[in-house]
Design a protein around this motif. Structure first.
Motif, PDB file in Angstrom:
ATOM      1  N   PHE A   1       3.159  16.554   2.930  1.00 54.14           N
ATOM      2  CA  PHE A   1       2.513  15.961   3.433  1.00 54.14           C
ATOM      3  C   PHE A   1       2.373  14.060   2.340  1.00 54.14           C
ATOM      4  O   PHE A   1       3.237  14.118   0.965  1.00 54.14           O
ATOM      5  N   THR A   2       2.688  13.976   3.156  1.00 53.13           N
ATOM      6  CA  THR A   2       3.201  11.673   2.607  1.00 53.13           C
ATOM      7  C   THR A   2       1.723  10.590   2.773  1.00 53.13           C
ATOM      8  O   THR A   2       1.367  10.914   3.419  1.00 53.13           O
ATOM      9  N   VAL A   3       1.889  10.075   1.869  1.00 53.38           N
ATOM     10  CA  VAL A   3       1.577   8.898   2.080  1.00 53.38           C
ATOM     11  C   VAL A   3       2.401   7.475   1.641  1.00 53.38           C
ATOM     12  O   VAL A   3       3.167   7.577   1.026  1.00 53.38           O
ATOM     13  N   SER A   4       2.624   6.406   2.749  1.00 49.08           N
ATOM     14  CA  SER A   4       3.018   5.349   2.421  1.00 49.08           C
ATOM     15  C   SER A   4       2.674   3.789   2.382  1.00 49.08           C
ATOM     16  O   SER A   4       1.507   4.320   2.694  1.00 49.08           O
ATOM     17  N   SER A   5       3.357   3.329   1.846  1.00 45.09           N
ATOM     18  CA  SER A   5       3.183   1.717   1.493  1.00 45.09           C
ATOM     19  C   SER A   5       3.766   0.888   1.306  1.00 45.09           C
ATOM     20  O   SER A   5       5.341   1.238   1.067  1.00 45.09           O
TER      21      SER A   5
ATOM     22  N   GLU B   1      -5.216  14.101  -6.734  1.00 45.13           N
ATOM     23  CA  GLU B   1      -5.672  14.200  -6.119  1.00 45.13           C
ATOM     24  C   GLU B   1      -5.001  14.299  -5.184  1.00 45.13           C
ATOM     25  O   GLU B   1      -5.754  15.402  -4.419  1.00 45.13           O
ATOM     26  N   LEU B   2      -4.588  13.673  -4.733  1.00 48.84           N
ATOM     27  CA  LEU B   2      -3.335  14.009  -3.337  1.00 48.84           C
ATOM     28  C   LEU B   2      -2.264  15.134  -3.557  1.00 48.84           C
ATOM     29  O   LEU B   2      -2.581  15.799  -2.395  1.00 48.84           O
TER      30      LEU B   2
ATOM     31  N   ASP C   1      -7.597   4.563   5.794  1.00 50.50           N
ATOM     32  CA  ASP C   1      -8.820   3.802   5.862  1.00 50.50           C
ATOM     33  C   ASP C   1      -8.904   4.015   4.152  1.00 50.50           C
ATOM     34  O   ASP C   1      -9.353   3.057   4.018  1.00 50.50           O
ATOM     35  N   VAL C   2      -9.188   4.723   3.217  1.00 52.29           N
ATOM     36  CA  VAL C   2      -9.927   5.637   2.730  1.00 52.29           C
ATOM     37  C   VAL C   2      -9.202   4.930   1.349  1.00 52.29           C
ATOM     38  O   VAL C   2      -9.064   4.754   0.512  1.00 52.29           O
ATOM     39  N   LEU C   3      -7.748   5.338   1.309  1.00 52.37           N
ATOM     40  CA  LEU C   3      -6.849   5.261   0.783  1.00 52.37           C
ATOM     41  C   LEU C   3      -6.370   4.376   0.719  1.00 52.37           C
ATOM     42  O   LEU C   3      -5.644   3.506  -0.701  1.00 52.37           O
ATOM     43  N   GLU C   4      -6.796   3.125   1.495  1.00 52.73           N
ATOM     44  CA  GLU C   4      -6.446   1.831   1.927  1.00 52.73           C
ATOM     45  C   GLU C   4      -4.574   1.859   1.376  1.00 52.73           C
ATOM     46  O   GLU C   4      -4.062   1.161   0.868  1.00 52.73           O
ATOM     47  N   THR C   5      -3.841   2.863   2.492  1.00 59.16           N
ATOM     48  CA  THR C   5      -2.157   3.212   2.189  1.00 59.16           C
ATOM     49  C   THR C   5      -1.857   2.612   3.709  1.00 59.16           C
ATOM     50  O   THR C   5      -2.704   2.780   4.581  1.00 59.16           O
ATOM     51  N   GLU C   6      -0.740   2.339   4.057  1.00 58.68           N
ATOM     52  CA  GLU C   6      -0.135   2.350   4.946  1.00 58.68           C
ATOM     53  C   GLU C   6      -0.047   3.826   6.240  1.00 58.68           C
ATOM     54  O   GLU C   6      -0.639   3.350   7.336  1.00 58.68           O
TER      55      GLU C   6
END
Length: 236
Positions: A126-130, A147-148, A29-34
């Protein structure tokens, strides 16, 4: 680094894997990613995950053993550097079918995955997606990459603590020059570039790298960088 500092504070109070999952949701939520996903396999083959994917997609992924053809997983198993999904090869009928299903499940069309190698054969991802377009995603990864990487290793350290009940990793102390050498390599510098930045010869640089490798009990330079990152010895 405000997000990182806030995240570390929250991570410090985590005492269970359920709570770790709550923190992962908050990070998304903080990163505003999917989505944000942390998944690991320990030396005995046991799995642990803290993620924001739907339960339906997670179950589908596991039951169909999609890891065997997922280009992200396969790339991360072969290297130590972060992987930007859009730079991978997504050709092939089975892979395209997998991608279409993943997008339909809300995974997102963009992603940034960081492979992590821990002690005793531990492997984590570790993954972030969007759903961002290419331009927006490039801006995000350029602004957040360092940062990630740090966040991913802090999460992995916490997972190791939760598994063992305490942090029992042997503390390794690198010299300032060893730290500088590995930090530059972690940032993507070549050996020549790193030596030039430190105003030393490549031979001297190799001495520092080899010293760090031996202290970290690493198989090679890339492994040494990964271990130093995992143990919080580098700030990149």
């Amino acid at each position: 680094m405000a997000i990182l500092e806030s995240f570390i504070d929250k991570l410090g109070s985590v005492e269970s894997f359920d709570r770790l999952n709550d923190v992962i949701v908050g990070l998304r939520d903080v990163l505003e990613t999917e989505h944000v996903i942390y998944h690991w396999v320990n030396s005995t083959g046991e799995h642990c995950a803290a993620l924001t994917y739907s339960e339906e997609w997670t179950t589908r992924y596991l039951t169909q053993d999609y890891a065997r053809l997922d280009p992200v997983v396969q790339a991360c198993l072969r290297q130590f550097n972060p992987v930007d999904w859009k730079r991978l090869d997504w050709s092939g009928r089975s892979v395209r079918a997998f991608v279409d299903e993943a997008v339909d499940a809300g995974v997102g069309n963009q992603g940034y995955s960081i492979p992590i190698r821990g002690p005793s054969g531990q492997f984590a991802l570790f993954t972030v997606s969007s759903r961002d377009d290419d331009a927006a995603w490039s801006r995000f990864t350029e602004a957040r990459a360092r940062e990630l990487i740090l966040i991913s290793h802090f999460i992995n350290q916490k997972a190791l603590e939760l598994e063992r009940g305490s942090d029992t990793l042997k503390v390794v102390s690198l010299s300032p020059r060893e730290t500088d050498a590995l930090t530059l390599l972690a940032l993507g510098h070549s050996r020549a570039q790193a030596a030039e930045s430190l105003s030393i010869s490549e031979h001297t640089l190799r001495v520092y790298i080899e010293g760090a490798r031996m202290k970290l009990a690493a198989m090679n330079t890339t492994h040494a960088v990964a271990r130093a990152l995992n143990q919080g010895l580098l700030i990149v």
